[in-house]
Design an enzyme around this catalytic site. Structure first.
Site, PDB file in Angstrom:
ATOM      1  N   TYR A  55       4.375  -6.439  17.129  1.00  0.00           N
ATOM      2  CA  TYR A  55       4.560  -5.593  15.940  1.00  0.00           C
ATOM      3  C   TYR A  55       5.387  -4.347  16.283  1.00  0.00           C
ATOM      4  O   TYR A  55       6.424  -4.075  15.661  1.00  0.00           O
ATOM      5  CB  TYR A  55       3.198  -5.190  15.349  1.00  0.00           C
ATOM      6  CG  TYR A  55       3.315  -4.107  14.316  1.00  0.00           C
ATOM      7  CD1 TYR A  55       4.097  -4.296  13.177  1.00  0.00           C
ATOM      8  CD2 TYR A  55       2.674  -2.876  14.472  1.00  0.00           C
ATOM      9  CE1 TYR A  55       4.234  -3.284  12.229  1.00  0.00           C
ATOM     10  CE2 TYR A  55       2.802  -1.873  13.535  1.00  0.00           C
ATOM     11  CZ  TYR A  55       3.580  -2.077  12.421  1.00  0.00           C
ATOM     12  OH  TYR A  55       3.720  -1.079  11.489  1.00  0.00           O
ATOM     13  N   TYR A  77       0.834  -1.221   0.000  1.00  0.00           N
ATOM     14  CA  TYR A  77       0.000   0.000   0.000  1.00  0.00           C
ATOM     15  C   TYR A  77       0.867   1.269   0.000  1.00  0.00           C
ATOM     16  O   TYR A  77       0.787   2.091  -0.920  1.00  0.00           O
ATOM     17  CB  TYR A  77      -0.933  -0.055   1.219  1.00  0.00           C
ATOM     18  CG  TYR A  77      -1.685   1.213   1.490  1.00  0.00           C
ATOM     19  CD1 TYR A  77      -2.324   1.927   0.461  1.00  0.00           C
ATOM     20  CD2 TYR A  77      -1.777   1.720   2.794  1.00  0.00           C
ATOM     21  CE1 TYR A  77      -3.029   3.086   0.731  1.00  0.00           C
ATOM     22  CE2 TYR A  77      -2.485   2.868   3.067  1.00  0.00           C
ATOM     23  CZ  TYR A  77      -3.093   3.559   2.035  1.00  0.00           C
ATOM     24  OH  TYR A  77      -3.787   4.710   2.309  1.00  0.00           O
ATOM     25  N   ASN A 131       9.913 -11.927   9.861  1.00  0.00           N
ATOM     26  CA  ASN A 131       9.763 -11.098   8.655  1.00  0.00           C
ATOM     27  C   ASN A 131      10.212  -9.658   8.879  1.00  0.00           C
ATOM     28  O   ASN A 131      10.704  -9.006   7.951  1.00  0.00           O
ATOM     29  CB  ASN A 131       8.314 -11.095   8.174  1.00  0.00           C
ATOM     30  CG  ASN A 131       7.914 -12.455   7.630  1.00  0.00           C
ATOM     31  OD1 ASN A 131       8.761 -13.320   7.415  1.00  0.00           O
ATOM     32  ND2 ASN A 131       6.631 -12.662   7.435  1.00  0.00           N
TER      33      ASN A 131
END
Ligand code: UDP
Length: 323
Positions: free
Chosen positions: A139, A10, A90
């Site tokens: 996160y 995005y 990741n």
């Protein structure tokens, strides 16, 4: 040439659309959440994985990379609580791999996408870069860990970097060619607009008993094109050879409650929403509003687009989608 890792996502795809005006661009993306068709045709596209050292070496061997912009990360708070390994793997381990390959090819300029989630639950109304970081989920921690790694690499290896801490990215390109498309969608503005297009039967407001004026959470929404322009300014300072280990907040400096966002969506579209009050979503701070004074003072950047513009551009894009 500029390497944009995660350039099909995005925010990455909106940055690439601006960056190709002035630079040669190569995008590396594994398309796990990004969209190939969102990558501007003027950029070179390589499908590959950040966690795969061979893919990285192939790109650095093939192109004369002078700076790397890193957008490739997982970014859902709830998912990070359920599956922290995915986030540390990741977001942290893969970034170390990227930095290692950059070092091997003597590329020293790095722009890193970070987040307001590094602040956790701040005890100030307006967050600036001196506000203590204390993330409350994997996160936010994964992003803060990389920030700390960058500081160490800068001191020991001379890495030059800018960290950009985004608040709530929203909106779409003014051409309506690209916009925000996640699967599953969890973000407020796309959810409300999908509802107003008849794709969802209602909008749930996650918590109406917060200590805010109307009881719903307050966020600072920033147009994705404003984010892109901040990246380009940051890149240009690095390319001028200026030593940098800077961190900047990117927000509008204005907070809007969930209720106010829904009302603005109704106003922009002329359609009334079916809204229900629901339980709080775990991990949501009541209020996250940025001061972006530092990047204004140092790089001359400020957000140009307000909430109405964000929603108008998002609406123009959503209306073109086939759900
Ligand atoms: N939110 C909501 N209903 C939804 C999606 C989000 O009430 O269907 C709320 C969410 O709890 C938060 C705000 O809207 O307070 C912004 O959430 P979003 O997921 O867009 O961004 P975040 O702040 O989590 O990065």
């Amino acid at each position: 040439m500029i390497l944009v890792v995660g350039g099909a996502g995005y925010i990455g795809s909106h940055l690439v659309k601006e960056l190709v005006e002035t630079e040669e661009v190569v995008v590396l993306d594994n398309l796990s959440t990004g969209h190939r068709e969102a990558v501007d045709s003027r950029a070179i596209f390589v499908k590959g994985d950040l966690g795969n050292v061979d893919d990285l070496i192939m790109v650095f061997r093939s192109y004369p990379i002078k700076a790397v912009m890193h957008f490739a990360a997982n970014s859902l708070v709830g998912e990070s609580v359920v599956d922290p390994l995915k986030y540390y793997n990741n977001n942290v381990a893969s970034t170390i791999m990227l930095l290692k390959v950059m070092q091997r090819f003597k590329v020293k300029n790095f722009i890193f996408s970070s987040t307001a989630a590094t602040y956790g639950i701040p005890n100030v109304d307006i967050i600036d870069e001196t506000t203590p970081t204390s993330p409350i989920n994997p996160y936010g921690r994964s992003k803060l860990m990389v920030e700390q790694i960058l500081a160490d690499f800068s001191k020991s290896y001379g890495l030059n970097y800018v960290v950009l801490r985004y608040f709530n990215a929203a909106g779409a390109h003014k051409s309506a060619a690209i916009g925000e498309s996640h699967d599953p969608e969890t973000h407020l503005i796309p959810i409300v607009l999908q509802h107003l297009l008849g794709q969802r039967d209602k909008v749930s407001v996650y918590g109406s008993d917060y200590e805010t004026e109307d009881g719903t959470c307050i966020r600072d929404y920033i147009h994705v094109t404003d984010l892109a322009s901040a990246h380009i300014l940051a890149l240009n300072t690095l390319l001028k050879g200026k030593k940098s280990e800077e961190i900047y907040n990117l927000g509008n400096g204005l907070g809007f409650s969930v209720k106010e966002v829904i009302e603005t969506c109704e106003h922009v579209t002329g359609i009334k929403a079916n809204v229900e009050m629901a339980d709080r979503r775990p991990g949501d701070p009541a209020r996250l509003v940025a001061s972006s004074q530092k990047i204004y003072d140092e790089l001359g950047w400020k957000a140009e687009r307000n909430l109405e513009q964000i929603i108008t551009d998002a609406w123009n894009w959503h209306q073109k989608q086939e759900y």
